[in-house]
Design a protein around this motif. Sequence first.
Motif, PDB file in Angstrom:
ATOM      1  N   ARG A 127       0.837  -1.220   0.000  1.00  0.00           N
ATOM      2  CA  ARG A 127       0.000   0.000   0.000  1.00  0.00           C
ATOM      3  C   ARG A 127       0.865   1.261   0.000  1.00  0.00           C
ATOM      4  NH1 ARG A 127      -3.127  -0.803   5.890  1.00  0.00           N
ATOM      5  NH2 ARG A 127      -3.672  -2.814   4.967  1.00  0.00           N
ATOM      6  N   ILE A 128       2.045   1.187   0.615  1.00  0.00           N
ATOM      7  CA  ILE A 128       2.936   2.361   0.595  1.00  0.00           C
ATOM      8  C   ILE A 128       3.590   2.520  -0.774  1.00  0.00           C
ATOM      9  CG2 ILE A 128       5.025   3.372   1.593  1.00  0.00           C
ATOM     10  CD1 ILE A 128       2.346   3.516   3.255  1.00  0.00           C
ATOM     11  N   ARG A 129       3.956   1.398  -1.380  1.00  0.00           N
ATOM     12  CA  ARG A 129       4.471   1.462  -2.756  1.00  0.00           C
ATOM     13  C   ARG A 129       3.445   2.142  -3.668  1.00  0.00           C
ATOM     14  NH1 ARG A 129       7.875  -0.863  -6.583  1.00  0.00           N
ATOM     15  NH2 ARG A 129       9.372  -1.513  -5.004  1.00  0.00           N
ATOM     16  N   LEU A 130       2.182   1.731  -3.563  1.00  0.00           N
ATOM     17  CA  LEU A 130       1.129   2.346  -4.387  1.00  0.00           C
ATOM     18  C   LEU A 130       0.942   3.824  -4.031  1.00  0.00           C
ATOM     19  CD1 LEU A 130      -1.553  -0.535  -4.434  1.00  0.00           C
ATOM     20  CD2 LEU A 130       0.162   0.001  -6.176  1.00  0.00           C
ATOM     21  N   ALA A 131       1.070   4.139  -2.755  1.00  0.00           N
ATOM     22  CA  ALA A 131       0.921   5.545  -2.334  1.00  0.00           C
ATOM     23  C   ALA A 131       2.050   6.402  -2.901  1.00  0.00           C
ATOM     24  CB  ALA A 131       0.893   5.630  -0.805  1.00  0.00           C
ATOM     25  N   LEU A 132       3.269   5.867  -2.897  1.00  0.00           N
ATOM     26  CA  LEU A 132       4.406   6.610  -3.460  1.00  0.00           C
ATOM     27  C   LEU A 132       4.198   6.826  -4.957  1.00  0.00           C
ATOM     28  CD1 LEU A 132       7.234   4.794  -1.483  1.00  0.00           C
ATOM     29  CD2 LEU A 132       6.863   7.279  -1.472  1.00  0.00           C
ATOM     30  N   GLU A 133       3.727   5.806  -5.655  1.00  0.00           N
ATOM     31  CA  GLU A 133       3.467   5.952  -7.091  1.00  0.00           C
ATOM     32  C   GLU A 133       2.321   6.941  -7.331  1.00  0.00           C
ATOM     33  OE1 GLU A 133       5.074   1.584  -8.627  1.00  0.00           O
ATOM     34  OE2 GLU A 133       2.935   2.030  -8.767  1.00  0.00           O
ATOM     35  N   HIS A 134       1.295   6.867  -6.470  1.00  0.00           N
ATOM     36  CA  HIS A 134       0.157   7.791  -6.548  1.00  0.00           C
ATOM     37  C   HIS A 134       0.648   9.243  -6.493  1.00  0.00           C
ATOM     38  CE1 HIS A 134      -4.187   8.678  -5.245  1.00  0.00           C
ATOM     39  NE2 HIS A 134      -3.591   9.837  -5.126  1.00  0.00           N
ATOM     40  N   LYS A 135       1.608   9.480  -5.635  1.00  0.00           N
ATOM     41  CA  LYS A 135       2.148  10.838  -5.455  1.00  0.00           C
ATOM     42  C   LYS A 135       3.229  11.157  -6.485  1.00  0.00           C
ATOM     43  CE  LYS A 135       0.559  12.587  -1.246  1.00  0.00           C
ATOM     44  NZ  LYS A 135      -0.073  13.882  -1.487  1.00  0.00           N
ATOM     45  N   GLY A 136       3.587  10.182  -7.299  1.00  0.00           N
ATOM     46  CA  GLY A 136       4.634  10.427  -8.287  1.00  0.00           C
ATOM     47  C   GLY A 136       5.990  10.669  -7.655  1.00  0.00           C
ATOM     48  N   LEU A 137       6.258  10.017  -6.531  1.00  0.00           N
ATOM     49  CA  LEU A 137       7.527  10.191  -5.824  1.00  0.00           C
ATOM     50  C   LEU A 137       8.447   9.013  -6.132  1.00  0.00           C
ATOM     51  CD1 LEU A 137       6.009  11.277  -2.378  1.00  0.00           C
ATOM     52  CD2 LEU A 137       7.143  12.775  -4.051  1.00  0.00           C
ATOM     53  N   SER A 138       9.633   9.302  -6.607  1.00  0.00           N
ATOM     54  CA  SER A 138      10.566   8.216  -6.940  1.00  0.00           C
ATOM     55  C   SER A 138      11.161   7.643  -5.657  1.00  0.00           C
ATOM     56  CB  SER A 138      11.668   8.731  -7.860  1.00  0.00           C
ATOM     57  OG  SER A 138      12.411   9.711  -7.173  1.00  0.00           O
ATOM     58  N   PHE A 139      11.482   6.370  -5.702  1.00  0.00           N
ATOM     59  CA  PHE A 139      12.042   5.718  -4.519  1.00  0.00           C
ATOM     60  C   PHE A 139      12.747   4.444  -4.930  1.00  0.00           C
ATOM     61  CE2 PHE A 139       9.071   2.126  -4.160  1.00  0.00           C
ATOM     62  CZ  PHE A 139       8.053   2.539  -5.006  1.00  0.00           C
ATOM     63  N   GLU A 140      13.626   4.000  -4.043  1.00  0.00           N
ATOM     64  CA  GLU A 140      14.240   2.677  -4.204  1.00  0.00           C
ATOM     65  C   GLU A 140      13.527   1.724  -3.244  1.00  0.00           C
ATOM     66  OE1 GLU A 140      18.085   0.197  -2.676  1.00  0.00           O
ATOM     67  OE2 GLU A 140      18.228   2.391  -2.673  1.00  0.00           O
ATOM     68  N   GLY A 141      12.990   0.622  -3.771  1.00  0.00           N
ATOM     69  CA  GLY A 141      12.383  -0.387  -2.908  1.00  0.00           C
ATOM     70  C   GLY A 141      13.446  -1.403  -2.522  1.00  0.00           C
ATOM     71  N   ARG A 142      13.751  -1.473  -1.238  1.00  0.00           N
ATOM     72  CA  ARG A 142      14.866  -2.320  -0.806  1.00  0.00           C
ATOM     73  C   ARG A 142      14.332  -3.567  -0.118  1.00  0.00           C
ATOM     74  NH1 ARG A 142      19.597   0.988   2.062  1.00  0.00           N
ATOM     75  NH2 ARG A 142      19.496   2.014   0.031  1.00  0.00           N
ATOM     76  N   PRO A 143      14.695  -4.761  -0.608  1.00  0.00           N
ATOM     77  CA  PRO A 143      14.160  -5.990  -0.017  1.00  0.00           C
ATOM     78  C   PRO A 143      14.667  -6.179   1.422  1.00  0.00           C
ATOM     79  CG  PRO A 143      15.840  -6.500  -1.663  1.00  0.00           C
ATOM     80  CD  PRO A 143      15.597  -5.021  -1.740  1.00  0.00           C
ATOM     81  N   TRP A 144      13.797  -6.674   2.262  1.00  0.00           N
ATOM     82  CA  TRP A 144      14.117  -6.915   3.673  1.00  0.00           C
ATOM     83  C   TRP A 144      13.435  -8.205   4.070  1.00  0.00           C
ATOM     84  CZ3 TRP A 144      10.849  -7.497   7.882  1.00  0.00           C
ATOM     85  CH2 TRP A 144      11.451  -7.484   9.148  1.00  0.00           C
ATOM     86  N   ARG A 145      14.053  -8.945   4.995  1.00  0.00           N
ATOM     87  CA  ARG A 145      13.466 -10.225   5.403  1.00  0.00           C
ATOM     88  C   ARG A 145      13.123 -10.217   6.888  1.00  0.00           C
ATOM     89  NH1 ARG A 145      17.288 -11.506   1.468  1.00  0.00           N
ATOM     90  NH2 ARG A 145      16.200 -12.000  -0.488  1.00  0.00           N
ATOM     91  N   PHE A 146      12.131 -11.040   7.234  1.00  0.00           N
ATOM     92  CA  PHE A 146      11.631 -11.086   8.615  1.00  0.00           C
ATOM     93  C   PHE A 146      12.746 -11.076   9.669  1.00  0.00           C
ATOM     94  CE2 PHE A 146       7.717 -13.265   6.791  1.00  0.00           C
ATOM     95  CZ  PHE A 146       6.797 -12.331   7.237  1.00  0.00           C
ATOM     96  N   THR A 147      13.782 -11.873   9.412  1.00  0.00           N
ATOM     97  CA  THR A 147      14.799 -12.081  10.452  1.00  0.00           C
ATOM     98  C   THR A 147      15.954 -11.083  10.351  1.00  0.00           C
ATOM     99  OG1 THR A 147      15.672 -13.802   8.999  1.00  0.00           O
ATOM    100  CG2 THR A 147      14.302 -14.519  10.824  1.00  0.00           C
ATOM    101  N   ASP A 148      15.808 -10.114   9.472  1.00  0.00           N
ATOM    102  CA  ASP A 148      16.869  -9.154   9.200  1.00  0.00           C
ATOM    103  C   ASP A 148      16.712  -7.936  10.107  1.00  0.00           C
ATOM    104  OD1 ASP A 148      19.082  -8.592   7.736  1.00  0.00           O
ATOM    105  OD2 ASP A 148      18.010  -8.017   5.894  1.00  0.00           O
ATOM    106  N   THR A 149      16.457  -8.154  11.387  1.00  0.00           N
ATOM    107  CA  THR A 149      16.134  -7.028  12.270  1.00  0.00           C
ATOM    108  C   THR A 149      17.306  -6.046  12.373  1.00  0.00           C
ATOM    109  OG1 THR A 149      16.661  -8.553  14.069  1.00  0.00           O
ATOM    110  CG2 THR A 149      14.341  -8.098  13.670  1.00  0.00           C
ATOM    111  N   ALA A 150      18.535  -6.562  12.239  1.00  0.00           N
ATOM    112  CA  ALA A 150      19.702  -5.674  12.338  1.00  0.00           C
ATOM    113  C   ALA A 150      19.647  -4.573  11.279  1.00  0.00           C
ATOM    114  CB  ALA A 150      20.985  -6.489  12.192  1.00  0.00           C
TER     115      ALA A 150
END
Lengths: 229, 229
Positions: A23-46
């Motif tokens: 929903r945030i990805r769609l919101a960023l696109e809705h606003k026409g704001l460029s961004f890098e989507g960075r993959p993250w995993r459940f156990t990657d809390t660090a």
Amino acid sequence: MTRVLYELAAADPDRRFSPFCWRIRLALEHKGLSFEGRPWRFTDTAALAFSGSDKVPVLVEDGRAIADSSVIAGHLEAAHPDRPSLFGGPAGAALTRFHVAWTDQVLHPALVPLLLLDIHRHLDEADQAYFRRSREARFGKALADVCPDPEAQLAVLRRTLSPVRAVLRSQAFLGGEAPLYADHAVMGAFLWARGVSALALLEPDDPVEAWRLRMIERLGEGSRALAFG
Amino acid sequence: MTRVLYELAAADPDRRFSPFCWRIRLALEHKGLSFEGRPWRFTDTAALAFSGSDKVPVLVEDGRAIADSSVIAGHLEAAHPDRPSLFGGPAGAALTRFHVAWTDQVLHPALVPLLLLDIHRHLDEADQAYFRRSREARFGKALADVCPDPEAQLAVLRRTLSPVRAVLRSQAFLGGEAPLYADHAVMGAFLWARGVSALALLEPDDPVEAWRLRMIERLGEGSRALAFG
């Protein structure tokens, strides 16, 4: 302005499957704001420790970290008032909380039993162990036992969508003639499902399916590549 | 400008119990528009024939009859733009359709089993016969058999309200700091129940109950007399 969105990913980093991140990805696109989507995993809390959050989505905008999808959406609306509105004004923002609450508390619980095993299958090894442990504790049963009758659960999901369906019989989007954040919240659930499962959640003649296809048509290039690449 | 609202009534003409009529009554009060609420009964179709509708609410404004609660609400907003808005703008109007659809398709069906016998008890004789016949056809069983376990149904109702509850934990009304038509749609259900039943639908510490009391505080004099007279 640099912008990074930390998104939940499977073993394949391009498989993004959190409804809250979508929903945030769609919101960023809705606003026409460029961004890098960075993959993250459940156990990657660090990797998220800098943000003070142990969950995604986390948006980092010019060095400032913001967690929680609703907080991020409110921030985007306030910080970028010159861009297309996510809510259509203060009343719209207040009213949208119901769409979001319904999605989180009613739609997601109807959908998640259909996806649990698929999600697990796509995770890397460390996340698989975490996911099984946390979800089996949440549901009080083995992952494989959460959804003994997928067809019945699919019928529940379709029935659950009835108020969305009623709205989409009289207008193209929950937001009216164009999508608003309410649409993104509900669409996040379908993109979550799409990320892990090939199951057809909707009948072809369902007005919700026609809306889902309209929402897919509007995906930005990056999102389209992630969802259908 | 003369204004008459035809409202569903029990044998006692001051017992008004249609959720759809209540939401229009609240909408008229919201806009500060004076009106006469005229009692109407299920079998009184002749009295509505002039309007082309066989159901209430029907609003007659300066001789023009308008039927259907959503159509009436839209008319009130368009015809009285100088009065407080019911929707907070076009986006709000589009978004409110979801609150209305959810109320009609999810909240009412959770509530009606708890009220059927009470409604029947309060009707006049002609309406009792109509009501029993039409509702037994709709539910496919005797009125007395629709709700074999009221306590379980009450639990269903309270669970059903979870997305409303979530919103009301973070703001005073569904519309934000003040009620909008979305609040009136949901409140219509509670005033419907109040009209026929003394059952406490909500726990005293439920945020929905606190909201219900805030909505009652805002009732106009006429409505207060009908609901609590």
